[in-house]
Scaffold this motif. Structure first.
Motif, PDB file in Angstrom:
ATOM      1  N   PHE A  88      33.454-103.055  42.315  1.00 26.15           N
ATOM      2  CA  PHE A  88      32.796-104.285  41.707  1.00 26.15           C
ATOM      3  C   PHE A  88      33.327-104.985  40.497  1.00 26.15           C
ATOM      4  O   PHE A  88      33.782-104.086  39.531  1.00 26.15           O
ATOM      5  CB  PHE A  88      31.333-104.458  41.397  1.00 26.15           C
ATOM      6  N   ILE A  89      33.340-106.191  40.562  1.00 28.84           N
ATOM      7  CA  ILE A  89      33.590-107.039  39.324  1.00 28.84           C
ATOM      8  C   ILE A  89      32.139-107.302  38.872  1.00 28.84           C
ATOM      9  O   ILE A  89      31.279-107.969  39.538  1.00 28.84           O
ATOM     10  CB  ILE A  89      34.121-108.187  39.444  1.00 28.84           C
ATOM     11  N   GLU A  90      31.876-106.778  37.460  1.00 27.35           N
ATOM     12  CA  GLU A  90      30.627-106.922  36.980  1.00 27.35           C
ATOM     13  C   GLU A  90      30.500-107.813  35.803  1.00 27.35           C
ATOM     14  O   GLU A  90      31.520-107.950  35.170  1.00 27.35           O
ATOM     15  CB  GLU A  90      29.911-105.589  36.415  1.00 27.35           C
ATOM     16  N   GLY A 133      34.987 -92.569  34.015  1.00 24.25           N
ATOM     17  CA  GLY A 133      33.516 -92.325  34.723  1.00 24.25           C
ATOM     18  C   GLY A 133      32.847 -93.606  34.971  1.00 24.25           C
ATOM     19  O   GLY A 133      33.414 -94.636  34.296  1.00 24.25           O
ATOM     20  N   LEU A 134      32.110 -93.537  35.543  1.00 26.00           N
ATOM     21  CA  LEU A 134      31.002 -94.787  35.920  1.00 26.00           C
ATOM     22  C   LEU A 134      30.491 -95.110  34.599  1.00 26.00           C
ATOM     23  O   LEU A 134      29.832 -94.278  33.916  1.00 26.00           O
ATOM     24  CB  LEU A 134      29.989 -94.700  37.010  1.00 26.00           C
ATOM     25  N   PRO A 135      30.347 -96.547  34.283  1.00 26.80           N
ATOM     26  CA  PRO A 135      29.584 -96.957  32.966  1.00 26.80           C
ATOM     27  C   PRO A 135      28.278 -96.428  33.159  1.00 26.80           C
ATOM     28  O   PRO A 135      27.451 -96.777  34.127  1.00 26.80           O
ATOM     29  CB  PRO A 135      29.443 -98.477  33.078  1.00 26.80           C
ATOM     30  N   SER A 151      36.289 -95.266  37.066  1.00 28.59           N
ATOM     31  CA  SER A 151      36.759 -95.930  35.679  1.00 28.59           C
ATOM     32  C   SER A 151      36.326 -97.302  35.646  1.00 28.59           C
ATOM     33  O   SER A 151      35.626 -98.141  36.707  1.00 28.59           O
ATOM     34  CB  SER A 151      38.238 -95.929  35.448  1.00 28.59           C
ATOM     35  N   TRP A 152      36.304 -98.021  34.619  1.00 29.68           N
ATOM     36  CA  TRP A 152      36.024 -99.460  34.273  1.00 29.68           C
ATOM     37  C   TRP A 152      36.897 -99.917  33.005  1.00 29.68           C
ATOM     38  O   TRP A 152      37.397 -99.160  32.358  1.00 29.68           O
ATOM     39  CB  TRP A 152      34.651 -99.659  34.048  1.00 29.68           C
ATOM     40  N   VAL A 153      36.985-101.180  33.016  1.00 29.27           N
ATOM     41  CA  VAL A 153      37.931-101.979  32.147  1.00 29.27           C
ATOM     42  C   VAL A 153      37.468-103.435  32.223  1.00 29.27           C
ATOM     43  O   VAL A 153      37.130-104.141  33.035  1.00 29.27           O
ATOM     44  CB  VAL A 153      39.426-101.978  32.400  1.00 29.27           C
ATOM     45  N   THR A 154      37.390-103.970  30.802  1.00 27.79           N
ATOM     46  CA  THR A 154      36.744-105.212  30.585  1.00 27.79           C
ATOM     47  C   THR A 154      37.938-106.100  30.803  1.00 27.79           C
ATOM     48  O   THR A 154      39.253-105.926  30.557  1.00 27.79           O
ATOM     49  CB  THR A 154      36.397-105.405  29.250  1.00 27.79           C
ATOM     50  N   TRP A 155      37.882-107.568  30.877  1.00 25.24           N
ATOM     51  CA  TRP A 155      38.498-108.274  30.559  1.00 25.24           C
ATOM     52  C   TRP A 155      39.233-108.608  29.399  1.00 25.24           C
ATOM     53  O   TRP A 155      40.591-108.752  29.360  1.00 25.24           O
ATOM     54  CB  TRP A 155      37.760-109.757  31.173  1.00 25.24           C
ATOM     55  N   ALA A 156      38.730-108.289  28.396  1.00 21.88           N
ATOM     56  CA  ALA A 156      39.111-108.166  26.990  1.00 21.88           C
ATOM     57  C   ALA A 156      40.243-107.396  27.103  1.00 21.88           C
ATOM     58  O   ALA A 156      41.368-107.666  26.323  1.00 21.88           O
ATOM     59  CB  ALA A 156      38.027-108.106  25.961  1.00 21.88           C
ATOM     60  N   GLU A 157      39.997-106.229  27.572  1.00 23.94           N
ATOM     61  CA  GLU A 157      41.096-105.115  27.348  1.00 23.94           C
ATOM     62  C   GLU A 157      42.134-105.483  28.410  1.00 23.94           C
ATOM     63  O   GLU A 157      43.480-105.541  28.045  1.00 23.94           O
ATOM     64  CB  GLU A 157      40.725-103.698  27.909  1.00 23.94           C
ATOM     65  N   LEU A 212      35.768-104.773  35.354  1.00 20.07           N
ATOM     66  CA  LEU A 212      35.929-104.235  36.642  1.00 20.07           C
ATOM     67  C   LEU A 212      35.721-102.708  36.857  1.00 20.07           C
ATOM     68  O   LEU A 212      36.032-102.032  35.938  1.00 20.07           O
ATOM     69  CB  LEU A 212      37.685-104.319  36.916  1.00 20.07           C
ATOM     70  N   VAL A 213      35.009-102.327  37.702  1.00 25.10           N
ATOM     71  CA  VAL A 213      34.211-100.854  37.702  1.00 25.10           C
ATOM     72  C   VAL A 213      34.901-100.648  39.396  1.00 25.10           C
ATOM     73  O   VAL A 213      34.583-101.044  40.304  1.00 25.10           O
ATOM     74  CB  VAL A 213      32.754-101.123  37.993  1.00 25.10           C
ATOM     75  N   VAL A 214      35.679 -99.398  39.179  1.00 29.38           N
ATOM     76  CA  VAL A 214      36.058 -98.784  40.310  1.00 29.38           C
ATOM     77  C   VAL A 214      36.057 -97.261  40.466  1.00 29.38           C
ATOM     78  O   VAL A 214      35.467 -96.773  39.623  1.00 29.38           O
ATOM     79  CB  VAL A 214      37.764 -99.117  40.390  1.00 29.38           C
ATOM     80  N   TRP A 215      36.361 -96.926  41.788  1.00 31.13           N
ATOM     81  CA  TRP A 215      36.182 -95.498  41.944  1.00 31.13           C
ATOM     82  C   TRP A 215      37.008 -95.158  43.332  1.00 31.13           C
ATOM     83  O   TRP A 215      37.375 -96.270  43.781  1.00 31.13           O
ATOM     84  CB  TRP A 215      34.777 -94.870  42.439  1.00 31.13           C
ATOM     85  N   PHE A 216      37.839 -94.249  43.666  1.00 34.11           N
ATOM     86  CA  PHE A 216      38.646 -94.024  44.819  1.00 34.11           C
ATOM     87  C   PHE A 216      37.973 -92.879  45.713  1.00 34.11           C
ATOM     88  O   PHE A 216      37.520 -91.942  45.214  1.00 34.11           O
ATOM     89  CB  PHE A 216      39.984 -93.428  44.026  1.00 34.11           C
TER      90      PHE A 216
END
Length: 205
Positions: free
Chosen positions: A8-10, A62-64, A84-90, A199-203
């Motif tokens: 998801f995009i959170e 990991g999940l936030p 994993s997750w990554v912010t738009w700032a990153e 952005l929060v993801v998993w596979f």
């Protein structure tokens, strides 16, 4: 075994939903943005399914701990791994022209344009017969050119050229596939802030 990406995009808000225990809200399911299976992108961004060509932007974090309920439930339903997750700032800080640590394991094909010179055509996951003939090697070698030919090696046949060279991050994470995700995140970040969109993801496997 093949892997697909989910998530998801959170967006972080200053209120909680009536059923939520987090200030992070799931804005959109990645399934709606038609994210395709692309191991180069998965590796470049998250260190998943990669031959260590790039230092990943957000290696398996990991999940936030404060993930939205929808993200938690979605992962439990899929049973995904390597979250994993990554912010738009990153993501805004990423140098998309950064080259891979070693030459691309796939042969790259160019086409000669009369007005603009050699133009990139595609990367080949299986070596095309034309390249196999030009390099004069059996398929097992032609299929892994970076392991058998020096970086910069090239083979020209009339209006086609095949080269061994490095990837850039933008070659692995293409706008054609990831543009819709970046567009949604950019819009939300303009409204709520770069650090408040992620952005929060998993596979799966």
């Amino acid at each position: 075994m093949s892997k697909d990406i989910w998530g998801f995009i959170e967006c972080h808000r200053d209120f909680r939903d009536s059923e939520a225990d987090s200030f992070w809200h799931a804005a959109i399911d990645l399934d709606h943005l038609n994210v395709q299976r692309n191991y180069d992108a998965f590796g470049c961004l998250f260190g998943v399914c990669d031959d260590e060509q790039f230092v990943p932007v957000a290696p398996v974090r990991g999940l936030p701990v404060d993930a939205s309920n929808r993200a938690r439930e979605g992962r439990e339903t899929i049973g995904g791994r390597s979250a994993s997750w990554v912010t738009w700032a990153e993501l805004k800080q990423v140098d998309w022209d950064e080259e891979s640590a070693r030459p691309d394991c796939r042969i790259r094909e160019y086409r000669l344009d009369a007005d603009h010179g050699w133009q990139f055509l595609e990367r080949h996951y299986s070596p095309p017969p034309r390249f196999v003939e030009l390099c004069g090697q059996p398929l097992r070698i032609a299929g892994r050119p970076a392991e058998h030919f020096p970086e910069g090696s090239q083979w020209v046949d009339e209006d086609r050229m095949f080269r061994v060279e490095r990837l850039r991050r933008r070659d692995a994470v293409t706008d054609g596939q990831w543009g819709p995700i970046w567009s949604v995140m950019r819009t939300l970040a303009a409204l709520h802030g770069d650090d408040d969109v992620r952005l929060v993801v998993w596979f799966d496997d």
